[in-house]
Write a protein that holds these residues in place. Structure first.
Motif, PDB file in Angstrom:
ATOM      1  N   UNK A 120       0.855  -1.182   0.000  1.00  0.00           N
ATOM      2  CA  UNK A 120       0.000   0.000   0.000  1.00  0.00           C
ATOM      3  C   UNK A 120       0.894   1.235   0.000  1.00  0.00           C
ATOM      4  N   UNK A 121       0.579   2.210  -0.836  1.00  0.00           N
ATOM      5  CA  UNK A 121       1.296   3.481  -0.790  1.00  0.00           C
ATOM      6  C   UNK A 121       0.530   4.400   0.144  1.00  0.00           C
ATOM      7  N   UNK A 122       1.207   4.894   1.162  1.00  0.00           N
ATOM      8  CA  UNK A 122       0.579   5.726   2.184  1.00  0.00           C
ATOM      9  C   UNK A 122       1.312   7.054   2.255  1.00  0.00           C
ATOM     10  N   UNK A 123       0.560   8.134   2.350  1.00  0.00           N
ATOM     11  CA  UNK A 123       1.205   9.432   2.482  1.00  0.00           C
ATOM     12  C   UNK A 123       0.205  10.559   2.405  1.00  0.00           C
ATOM     13  N   UNK A 124       0.723  11.751   2.180  1.00  0.00           N
ATOM     14  CA  UNK A 124      -0.115  12.953   2.131  1.00  0.00           C
ATOM     15  C   UNK A 124       0.354  13.856   1.008  1.00  0.00           C
ATOM     16  N   UNK A 125      -0.587  14.636   0.493  1.00  0.00           N
ATOM     17  CA  UNK A 125      -0.292  15.637  -0.526  1.00  0.00           C
ATOM     18  C   UNK A 125      -0.694  16.995   0.032  1.00  0.00           C
ATOM     19  N   UNK A 126      -0.240  18.054  -0.596  1.00  0.00           N
ATOM     20  CA  UNK A 126      -0.592  19.400  -0.156  1.00  0.00           C
ATOM     21  C   UNK A 126       0.248  19.901   0.995  1.00  0.00           C
ATOM     22  N   UNK A 127       1.360  19.243   1.267  1.00  0.00           N
ATOM     23  CA  UNK A 127       2.250  19.672   2.347  1.00  0.00           C
ATOM     24  C   UNK A 127       3.213  20.733   1.828  1.00  0.00           C
ATOM     25  N   UNK A 153       6.753  22.002   0.954  1.00  0.00           N
ATOM     26  CA  UNK A 153       7.980  21.277   0.622  1.00  0.00           C
ATOM     27  C   UNK A 153       8.911  21.209   1.831  1.00  0.00           C
ATOM     28  N   UNK A 154       9.496  20.018   2.048  1.00  0.00           N
ATOM     29  CA  UNK A 154      10.403  19.826   3.176  1.00  0.00           C
ATOM     30  C   UNK A 154       9.722  19.389   4.461  1.00  0.00           C
ATOM     31  N   UNK A 155       8.384  19.340   4.489  1.00  0.00           N
ATOM     32  CA  UNK A 155       7.671  18.889   5.686  1.00  0.00           C
ATOM     33  C   UNK A 155       7.955  17.415   5.926  1.00  0.00           C
ATOM     34  N   UNK A 170       5.055  18.848  -2.695  1.00  0.00           N
ATOM     35  CA  UNK A 170       4.245  18.796  -1.483  1.00  0.00           C
ATOM     36  C   UNK A 170       3.731  17.411  -1.142  1.00  0.00           C
ATOM     37  N   UNK A 171       4.301  16.371  -1.757  1.00  0.00           N
ATOM     38  CA  UNK A 171       3.858  14.998  -1.524  1.00  0.00           C
ATOM     39  C   UNK A 171       4.927  14.237  -0.749  1.00  0.00           C
ATOM     40  N   UNK A 172       4.493  13.537   0.291  1.00  0.00           N
ATOM     41  CA  UNK A 172       5.370  12.639   1.048  1.00  0.00           C
ATOM     42  C   UNK A 172       4.631  11.311   1.155  1.00  0.00           C
ATOM     43  N   UNK A 173       5.304  10.218   0.790  1.00  0.00           N
ATOM     44  CA  UNK A 173       4.640   8.915   0.789  1.00  0.00           C
ATOM     45  C   UNK A 173       5.636   7.810   1.070  1.00  0.00           C
ATOM     46  N   UNK A 174       5.120   6.689   1.552  1.00  0.00           N
ATOM     47  CA  UNK A 174       5.919   5.492   1.797  1.00  0.00           C
ATOM     48  C   UNK A 174       5.090   4.274   1.441  1.00  0.00           C
ATOM     49  N   UNK A 175       5.760   3.138   1.276  1.00  0.00           N
ATOM     50  CA  UNK A 175       5.095   1.886   0.927  1.00  0.00           C
ATOM     51  C   UNK A 175       5.013   1.014   2.173  1.00  0.00           C
ATOM     52  N   UNK A 176       3.800   0.518   2.451  1.00  0.00           N
ATOM     53  CA  UNK A 176       3.543  -0.326   3.615  1.00  0.00           C
ATOM     54  C   UNK A 176       3.124  -1.701   3.121  1.00  0.00           C
ATOM     55  N   UNK A 177       3.707  -2.751   3.700  1.00  0.00           N
ATOM     56  CA  UNK A 177       3.322  -4.128   3.376  1.00  0.00           C
ATOM     57  C   UNK A 177       2.905  -4.817   4.664  1.00  0.00           C
ATOM     58  N   UNK A 178       1.713  -5.405   4.664  1.00  0.00           N
ATOM     59  CA  UNK A 178       1.190  -6.124   5.825  1.00  0.00           C
ATOM     60  C   UNK A 178       1.287  -7.617   5.530  1.00  0.00           C
ATOM     61  N   UNK A 179       2.132  -8.318   6.283  1.00  0.00           N
ATOM     62  CA  UNK A 179       2.437  -9.720   5.981  1.00  0.00           C
ATOM     63  C   UNK A 179       1.682 -10.726   6.831  1.00  0.00           C
ATOM     64  N   UNK A 180       0.706 -10.276   7.601  1.00  0.00           N
ATOM     65  CA  UNK A 180      -0.123 -11.188   8.393  1.00  0.00           C
ATOM     66  C   UNK A 180      -1.555 -10.671   8.376  1.00  0.00           C
ATOM     67  N   UNK A 181      -2.499 -11.599   8.390  1.00  0.00           N
ATOM     68  CA  UNK A 181      -3.908 -11.208   8.404  1.00  0.00           C
ATOM     69  C   UNK A 181      -4.220 -10.491   9.716  1.00  0.00           C
ATOM     70  N   UNK A 182      -5.116  -9.518   9.638  1.00  0.00           N
ATOM     71  CA  UNK A 182      -5.509  -8.799  10.841  1.00  0.00           C
ATOM     72  C   UNK A 182      -5.969  -7.393  10.517  1.00  0.00           C
ATOM     73  N   UNK A 183      -6.279  -6.641  11.578  1.00  0.00           N
ATOM     74  CA  UNK A 183      -6.700  -5.253  11.442  1.00  0.00           C
ATOM     75  C   UNK A 183      -5.569  -4.359  11.921  1.00  0.00           C
ATOM     76  N   UNK A 184      -5.239  -3.365  11.110  1.00  0.00           N
ATOM     77  CA  UNK A 184      -4.124  -2.475  11.394  1.00  0.00           C
ATOM     78  C   UNK A 184      -4.598  -1.026  11.372  1.00  0.00           C
TER      79      UNK A 184
END
Length: 132
Positions: free
Chosen positions: A10-17, A19-21, A55-69
């Motif tokens: 999953x790509x997670x992040x925010x836009x509209x920040x 620059x440099x935030x 203004x975009x900062x994002x990272x990739x998240x991988x969930x390797x076990x079933x469950x709620x996060x």
């Protein structure tokens, strides 16, 4: 709540920040028995990203076990929460048998055999009539 398959990224992040935030992406499991190794953000459970000139900062998240996060994105300087998202990771279903196409070949085979038998009988009768 968002649903994804275990092992999907999953790509997670925010836009509209500005620059440099700098932001922090933190992933926690609702189940305390889920090991830290089941959560991967470039090999960690929390990471920092910095907004680029767009203004975009994002990272990739991988969930390797079933469950709620819970995925929490916050501004490092102010501590303000920018994103608070629940994600359910579900195991991929493994098929136990081949899928059925819905066609049973037995009636077709029997019908074809019957037509061949009738055709052969007609040929035999026609030859008999020619000989006599």
């Amino acid at each position: 709540m968002t649903t994804t398959s275990v092992g999907s990224s999953l790509t997670v992040g925010c836009a509209g920040l500005a620059p440099g935030t700098a932001i922090t992406i933190e992933v926690t499991s609702a189940d305390p028995a889920t090991p830290d190794s089941a959560i991967s953000i470039a090999g960690r459970q929390a990471t920092s990203k910095t907004a680029g000139a767009d203004g975009v900062a994002a990272g990739v998240v991988t969930l390797n076990a079933a469950g709620t996060y819970t995925i929490l994105v916050s501004n490092q300087a102010t501590g303000a929460v920018l994103l608070n998202q629940s994600v359910s990771a579900v195991a991929r279903a493994t098929p136990t048998e081949l899928s059925s196409t819905g066609v049973d070949p037995l009636p077709l085979s029997l019908g074809a055999a019957a037509l061949i038998t009738v055709g052969a009988g007609i040929v035999v009768l026609a030859r008999r009539n020619q000989v006599s």
